[in-house]
Scaffold this motif. Structure first.
Motif, PDB file in Angstrom:
ATOM      1  N   HIS A  48       0.854  -1.185   0.000  1.00  0.00           N
ATOM      2  CA  HIS A  48       0.000   0.000   0.000  1.00  0.00           C
ATOM      3  C   HIS A  48       0.883   1.226   0.000  1.00  0.00           C
ATOM      4  O   HIS A  48       1.577   1.462   0.975  1.00  0.00           O
ATOM      5  CB  HIS A  48      -0.900   0.027   1.242  1.00  0.00           C
ATOM      6  N   ASN A  95      -2.472 -10.091  -7.154  1.00  0.00           N
ATOM      7  CA  ASN A  95      -3.159  -9.789  -5.898  1.00  0.00           C
ATOM      8  C   ASN A  95      -3.879 -11.021  -5.338  1.00  0.00           C
ATOM      9  O   ASN A  95      -4.873 -11.456  -5.897  1.00  0.00           O
ATOM     10  CB  ASN A  95      -4.161  -8.645  -6.103  1.00  0.00           C
ATOM     11  N   PRO A  96      -3.375 -11.567  -4.252  1.00  0.00           N
ATOM     12  CA  PRO A  96      -4.014 -12.748  -3.649  1.00  0.00           C
ATOM     13  C   PRO A  96      -5.093 -12.308  -2.659  1.00  0.00           C
ATOM     14  O   PRO A  96      -4.962 -12.495  -1.443  1.00  0.00           O
ATOM     15  CB  PRO A  96      -2.838 -13.421  -2.947  1.00  0.00           C
ATOM     16  N   CYS A  97      -6.174 -11.707  -3.178  1.00  0.00           N
ATOM     17  CA  CYS A  97      -7.112 -10.976  -2.304  1.00  0.00           C
ATOM     18  C   CYS A  97      -7.756 -11.853  -1.229  1.00  0.00           C
ATOM     19  O   CYS A  97      -7.903 -11.420  -0.087  1.00  0.00           O
ATOM     20  CB  CYS A  97      -8.181 -10.296  -3.135  1.00  0.00           C
ATOM     21  N   CYS A 100      -5.320 -12.576   1.430  1.00  0.00           N
ATOM     22  CA  CYS A 100      -4.978 -11.325   2.101  1.00  0.00           C
ATOM     23  C   CYS A 100      -6.099 -10.912   3.062  1.00  0.00           C
ATOM     24  O   CYS A 100      -5.852 -10.494   4.197  1.00  0.00           O
ATOM     25  CB  CYS A 100      -4.744 -10.270   1.030  1.00  0.00           C
ATOM     26  N   CYS A 206      -3.911  -1.050  -3.806  1.00  0.00           N
ATOM     27  CA  CYS A 206      -2.844  -2.028  -3.627  1.00  0.00           C
ATOM     28  C   CYS A 206      -1.936  -2.116  -4.863  1.00  0.00           C
ATOM     29  O   CYS A 206      -2.409  -2.235  -5.986  1.00  0.00           O
ATOM     30  CB  CYS A 206      -3.532  -3.358  -3.365  1.00  0.00           C
ATOM     31  N   THR A 209      -2.185  -4.860  -7.606  1.00  0.00           N
ATOM     32  CA  THR A 209      -3.195  -4.799  -8.661  1.00  0.00           C
ATOM     33  C   THR A 209      -2.710  -3.941  -9.832  1.00  0.00           C
ATOM     34  O   THR A 209      -3.388  -3.825 -10.835  1.00  0.00           O
ATOM     35  CB  THR A 209      -4.530  -4.204  -8.153  1.00  0.00           C
TER      36      THR A 209
END
Ligand code: SF4
Length: 347
Positions: A48, A95-97, A100, A206, A209
């Motif tokens: 971030h 992005n491993p949302c 996460c 993020c 992304t």
């Protein structure tokens, strides 16, 4: 389980997963306005982008909305691990949302247990995000975080099964929302109704992304070098992969140069010239960089500088105390930054 056997009305206590975005701000306010105690929890991630005082701003925002305090959770290596090997895969980029979010919810559960709080809540909205806020994904997050029945989403609560806190009368379900989907109109209208005017725009989220950052991260992963400090390094400048696998980063402007200096860790080499030029940073792990490759790096750096003809490049090594120890000085001819040789190395 919530103990609701006491006759006296009890003041509930919720843990708010607080990103600082509009959704989590509204969620916090909706719960605090019902007279519950709220502890806000912010998960600090290296992906971030934030300035030095952003956390202070975040804290001010959480307190103003009614939280008793803002706690920070830095997952360190745990986050690095899940970017390497997410159990639930990646979103559109790196992005491993789901993983996460799980990490955040588990941190919320631990804090709930530590403080003896009643439930965890977040600003999620059903259907707002393609990966982590599909209804099935939201159910999975609740199950796998160990928060069954104790995870409240105030912005979509009336579309979801009742939680324990609602059943126990700690939270009035009638004062929660039934937002759905990607539009932000309902959130913006609610913010206006609650007198919340100062909130961040949704952009600038993020870094994983961001396609450019994600592809540089994927390349770093292939070289087995994506630890916490590498995430930080990837944020700044242009990056080149030197023969032998070493990484050279060059600042593109003053901000990049300052960022690279801040991201440097012991053992890194810093390259500078007396001419206006980018700061160069070489990360070399435990291996020694031979003279030929160091020379190549110095020639590339010179090619991005205002130096004409021969160029003197000073090399410093960062020591354990953060000091810059002179290592060597090289006199080199700049390498044309537009040459095929340089372009091939650019990431
Ligand atoms: S966008 Fe980034 S920070 Fe947000 S959940 Fe996905 S991986 Fe985590």
């Amino acid at each position: 389980m919530i103990d609701n056997t006491d006759d006296k009305p009890r003041r509930g206590h919720g843990i708010c997963l607080f990103s600082g975005g509009l959704d989590s701000m509204l969620a916090l306010r909706l719960i605090a306005d019902q007279g519950l105690r709220v502890t806000a929890l912010h998960v600090v991630l290296p992906v971030h982008p934030r300035g030095a005082d952003d956390l202070a701003v975040l804290e001010g925002r959480a307190l103003e909305l009614g939280a008793e305090e803002l706690r920070l959770h830095d997952p360190g290596g745990e986050f690095v691990e899940l970017v390497h090997k997410p159990t639930h895969g990646y979103g559109r980029n790196l992005n491993p949302c789901l993983d996460c979010r799980l990490l955040a919810f588990r941190a919320g559960r631990r804090l709930m247990e530590e403080l003896g709080a009643d439930f965890v809540f977040s600003g999620e909205v059903v259907g707002e995000r393609p990966m982590s806020q599909r209804r099935e994904a939201m159910d999975l997050l609740e199950r796998e975080s160990g928060l069954n029945g104790r995870l409240l989403r105030p912005l979509s609560a009336r579309l979801l099964p009742e939680t324990e806190a609602e059943r126990a009368g700690l939270v009035d379900r009638g004062r929660l929302m039934s937002f759905r989907g990607r539009g932000r109109k309902s959130q913006i209208a609610l913010a206006a109704r609650l007198g919340i005017h100062d909130y961040p725009t949704p952009a600038g989220g993020c870094l994983l992304t961001d396609p450019g950052y994600a592809s540089r991260s994927a390349e770093a992963l292939e070289h087995g070098e994506l630890d916490y400090a590498d995430f930080e390094l990837l944020r700044w400048g242009r990056h080149l992969r030197l023969p032998g696998g070493f990484k050279l980063a060059l600042g593109r402007n003053k901000e990049d140069n300052a960022g690279l200096r801040g991201a440097a860790r012991p053992g890194d080499l810093l390259l500078t010239t007396d001419f206006p030029a980018p700061l160069g940073l070489i990360r070399r792990g435990d291996e020694e960089l031979d003279g030929e490759r160091l020379r190549l790096a110095a020639r590339i750096l010179s090619g991005y500088s205002k130096c004409a003809g021969e160029c003197v490049v000073m090399v410093f090594v960062l020591d354990d105390e953060g000091g810059e120890r002179p290592a060597t000085t090289l006199t080199v001819e700049p390498l044309d930054r537009f040459s095929a040789e340089v372009r091939e190395l650019l990431l």
